[in-house]
Structure formats: C-alpha cells, structure tokens
Design a protein around this motif. Structure first.
Motif, PDB file in Angstrom:
ATOM      1  N   TYR A  38     -11.552   5.942  13.583  1.00 52.09           N
ATOM      2  CA  TYR A  38     -11.001   5.436  12.320  1.00 52.09           C
ATOM      3  C   TYR A  38      -9.511   5.099  12.530  1.00 52.09           C
ATOM      4  N   GLY A  66       1.286   8.876   3.411  1.00 49.15           N
ATOM      5  CA  GLY A  66      -0.024   9.498   3.219  1.00 49.15           C
ATOM      6  C   GLY A  66      -0.963   9.482   4.404  1.00 49.15           C
ATOM      7  N   GLY A  68      -2.756  11.824   5.606  1.00 54.04           N
ATOM      8  CA  GLY A  68      -3.984  12.585   5.353  1.00 54.04           C
ATOM      9  C   GLY A  68      -4.285  13.601   6.435  1.00 54.04           C
ATOM     10  N   ASP A  89       4.007  12.719   3.366  1.00 51.71           N
ATOM     11  CA  ASP A  89       2.856  13.065   2.533  1.00 51.71           C
ATOM     12  C   ASP A  89       3.317  14.019   1.437  1.00 51.71           C
ATOM     13  N   HIS A  93      -1.901  17.996   4.975  1.00 49.66           N
ATOM     14  CA  HIS A  93      -3.315  18.007   5.370  1.00 49.66           C
ATOM     15  C   HIS A  93      -3.457  18.113   6.894  1.00 49.66           C
ATOM     16  N   TRP A 176       7.510  14.853   0.447  1.00 47.80           N
ATOM     17  CA  TRP A 176       8.693  14.004   0.355  1.00 47.80           C
ATOM     18  C   TRP A 176       8.710  13.434  -1.063  1.00 47.80           C
ATOM     19  N   GLN A 193      -2.699   3.387   4.295  1.00 51.04           N
ATOM     20  CA  GLN A 193      -4.119   3.066   4.202  1.00 51.04           C
ATOM     21  C   GLN A 193      -4.715   3.948   3.115  1.00 51.04           C
TER      22      GLN A 193
HETATM   23  C1  LIG Z   1      -7.264   8.996   0.385  1.00 51.41           C
HETATM   24  S1  LIG Z   1      -6.079   9.840   1.339  1.00 51.41           S
HETATM   25  C2  LIG Z   1      -5.855   8.665   2.644  1.00 51.41           C
HETATM   26  C3  LIG Z   1      -5.483   9.340   3.924  1.00 51.41           C
HETATM   27  C4  LIG Z   1      -5.338   8.395   5.142  1.00 51.41           C
HETATM   28  N1  LIG Z   1      -4.319   7.409   4.929  1.00 51.41           N
HETATM   29  C5  LIG Z   1      -6.634   7.736   5.502  1.00 51.41           C
HETATM   30  O1  LIG Z   1      -6.686   6.504   5.586  1.00 51.41           O
HETATM   31  O2  LIG Z   1      -7.602   8.468   5.726  1.00 51.41           O
HETATM   32  C6  LIG Z   1      -4.601   9.685   0.377  1.00 51.41           C
HETATM   33  C7  LIG Z   1      -3.380  10.322   1.020  1.00 51.41           C
HETATM   34  O3  LIG Z   1      -2.243   9.970   0.226  1.00 51.41           O
HETATM   35  C8  LIG Z   1      -1.402  11.114   0.123  1.00 51.41           C
HETATM   36  N2  LIG Z   1      -0.484  10.920  -1.005  1.00 51.41           N
HETATM   37  C9  LIG Z   1      -0.699  11.040  -2.347  1.00 51.41           C
HETATM   38  N3  LIG Z   1       0.439  10.793  -3.018  1.00 51.41           N
HETATM   39  C10 LIG Z   1       1.392  10.475  -2.097  1.00 51.41           C
HETATM   40  C11 LIG Z   1       2.757  10.125  -2.158  1.00 51.41           C
HETATM   41  N4  LIG Z   1       3.402  10.029  -3.326  1.00 51.41           N
HETATM   42  N5  LIG Z   1       3.419   9.884  -1.000  1.00 51.41           N
HETATM   43  C12 LIG Z   1       2.796   9.969   0.187  1.00 51.41           C
HETATM   44  N6  LIG Z   1       1.498  10.315   0.323  1.00 51.41           N
HETATM   45  C13 LIG Z   1       0.802  10.558  -0.810  1.00 51.41           C
HETATM   46  C14 LIG Z   1      -2.414  12.245   0.000  1.00 51.41           C
HETATM   47  O4  LIG Z   1      -1.871  13.516   0.191  1.00 51.41           O
HETATM   48  C15 LIG Z   1      -3.409  11.847   1.087  1.00 51.41           C
HETATM   49  O5  LIG Z   1      -2.940  12.261   2.337  1.00 51.41           O
END
Ligand SMILES: C[S@@+](CC[C@H](N)C(=O)[O-])C[C@H]1O[C@@H](n2cnc3c(N)ncnc32)[C@H](O)[C@@H]1O
Length: 317
Positions: A38, A66, A68, A89, A93, A176, A193
């Motif tokens: 992925y 983010g 993840g 993030d 995670h 952050w 993403q």
């Molecule tokens: C659906 S997951 C996607 C994870 C990864 N990008 C992927 O493609 O698998 C959403 C991610 O966004 C992060 N997130 C949510 N609000 C955020 C923010 N304000 N700033 C940065 N990350 C954030 C979550 O903690 C999580 O890691």
C-alpha cells in the motif's frame, strides 16, 4: 435510521464515557499504511502524478499529514532518494516495530523495480494512473543505485530504530496543531492520503502547509468525501443535522469534517495556493439537495456527486 447509523450513534454517545474513545481509537488502527505494498503504491502514485504535472519529482524534503499505522509512505520517499521526512498526526498510530518491517519490505519492492500495485491488486486505491509500470523515467538507475546504497539504507534503518527529536531522516510530530512545529519555507512536497476529510481545522492546516512550503514546493492530496460508514448512502452524512452529527462523533479525536470539495478549493485559494491539477472520483447520488440538512442545502450539485479527489497545488505566483 438504518442499523449502521444506529451503531455509529450508540458508539458516538458511548465515547462520552471516560476512556472509551481513547482506548479504541489507538487499538483499532487506521489500516492502509499497515502494508508495504500500500505504502509503495501510494508514494509512487503521488510521485508519478507530480512528474506528469511538471512538478518536482525528486523532492528533497517531504512532509506527510496523517501517516496512520506506519510511516511507510514517507519511508518509501526516503528509499527513493528524499533526504528528510516529516510526519504529522494527531494520534500516535505508528510504532518502530511496524515501521522496520515495512521498511525492509519496501526495500525489496524498490530493488525489484516492482510495478505499481494497481486497483486489481489493492482494491479502491486512488489516485488512479494511466499505467502502472515501475516509473524508470523518474527513478532511473543512477538515482535508485545511489538511493539504495547499503550504508545509506543502514543509516535510515538506524534512524527508524532510534526516533530522537534531532533525528537526521525522520521527524514524527504527534500531536501537532501548530505551524511552528517546523521551520517556515523548508519543505518541497507535502502530501496526504485519506486524511484531509478527517482534519478538524482545515483553515489552520492549509495555513500551516503554506507556511512550511518552499516557494518552489507543492502539495499533493487524495481526499475521500464519502460517509466513512456513518450512513447507508455514500453521501448520507450530509443529511444529518449538526446536533445528530455531534452525537455520532462523540469524543472521538477525529471522525470526518463533512466538508465537500468546494470548501477545500475556497480555503486553498484564500490561503494563497493555486490549484494546478485535480481528478475527481464521481459517484451517482441517490439523494437530492432538498434531502440534505440545513447546513448543506446550498451545496453545489457538483459537490453532491464528488466522492473523492486527488489534487495538487502550488503557491500562487
Ligand atoms: C484514514 S487514516 C489514513 C492513514 C494513512 N494516510 C493511510 O493512507 O492509510 C486518517 C489519518 O489522519 C490522521 N489525522 C486526523 N486528523 C489529523 C490532523 N488534524 N492532522 C494530521 N493527521 C490527522 C489520523 O490520526 C489518521 O492517522
């Protein structure tokens, strides 16, 4: 209300009990970046599309919002020659063990010049490409030989093992909320993403990205506007009143912000960016605008059928 919505509502209300949401949010994981394939596929898609738009396809300093479950997309950037990776993030995670496993698997994928995993291999993967061959026009022999040189790879591996605040390759900032977490005008490429639909404070996030970007830099984001399981229809989250949505969200650190694509474009322009490319994922809507809640009654009809988008933007010249 359908069963799925009732379940979401009950869970949302349950999160008001101390400890419930914090425990589940971390334990559940985010999916996606928990596999090397992925991460490899996503990084190469952003890179190939940057090249197609005439943007810098050898960004030295990259940042991701983010990441993840792992830092794998950024690790793919480092493996393909970037010098430094920042990850931001709101929940931690990712962990060292998973990062190392994914890093080792990514090395093999790059060494083998593996074709980019397409939708046939990884369902629902966006953004889509015209073709999925390994991009030798971008990652040519010279670039990859230098990037995969053994002592360099060892240094990056050691950096994953020792996440120090002054780490030479990787900076993982969690949580952050403020642009001042890194130096202004220091980043060549900022990507995400499946993240911007979750961000609570979009305005501050675009403002931060603008301040981090070098004048020649660019941003590259894939956003999913669907309801993320909160409703039967893919766009049913736009039918909920603000009060009902508050209950469904409960005390989760993030769910989805319910902002359609036009809101992103509006903020993007207000904050000084210029969109240079977008590719929308259009889906049929079984709902008409009059079925939406008050807040969304003025929604543009294009938003109602925009289920996702990949876009790139630069600083307005
Ligand atoms: C659906 S997951 C996607 C994870 C990864 N990008 C992927 O493609 O698998 C959403 C991610 O966004 C992060 N997130 C949510 N609000 C955020 C923010 N304000 N700033 C940065 N990350 C954030 C979550 O903690 C999580 O890691």
């Amino acid at each position: 209300m359908k069963l799925r919505q009732i379940r979401q509502l009950i869970y949302g209300i349950a999160t008001f009990m101390p400890g419930v949401h914090a425990f589940r949010e971390k334990a559940k994981g985010t999916g996606g970046t928990n596999t090397a394939k992925y991460c490899y596929s996503i990084w190469l898609r952003h890179l190939v599309l940057a090249n197609k738009s005439g943007l810098n396809s050898h960004p030295k300093i990259v940042a991701e919002l983010g990441p993840g479950d792992s830092l794998g997309i950024g690790l793919a950037a480092l493996i393909s020659g970037s010098d430094k990776y920042f990850a931001f993030d709101v929940i931690e995670h990712a962990n060292t063990e998973r990062n190392l496993k994914i890093f080792d698997e990514l090395i093999e994928l790059f060494r083998e010049r593996t074709p980019i995993p397409s939708d046939k291999e990884l369902a629902e993967m966006k953004p889509a490409l015209d073709q999925y061959n390994f991009p030798i026009n971008i990652l040519d022999e010279k670039r990859l030989t230098e990037a995969l040189e053994e002592s360099r790879i060892k240094k990056i591996r050691d950096a994953i093992k020792n996440p120090q605040p002054n780490n030479e390759f990787i900076q993982y900032k969690v949580p952050w909320y403020n642009a001042s977490v890194i130096e202004k005008k220091s980043i060549d490429m900022i990507f995400s993403q499946a993240v911007l639909e979750h961000v609570e404070d979009l305005k501050n996030t675009y403002k931060s990205m603008y301040s981090w970007l070098r004048p020649t830099g660019f941003i590259s984001h894939q956003v999913d506007f669907r309801s993320h399981g909160t409703s039967h229809e893919w766009n049913g989250h736009w039918t909920y009143s603000d009060f009902l949505w508050k209950l469904i969200k409960g005390k989760r650190a993030y769910l989805i912000n319910r902002e359609p694509y036009s809101t992103h474009i509006e903020i993007l322009e207000e904050e000084g960016f210029q969109k240079i490319f977008d590719a929308k994922n259009k889906l049929k809507s079984n709902l008409t605008i009059d079925k939406l809640s008050k807040r969304y009654k003025t929604m543009e009809s294009d938003d109602l059928t925009t289920a996702g988008v990949f876009f790139q933007a630069i600083i307005k010249r």
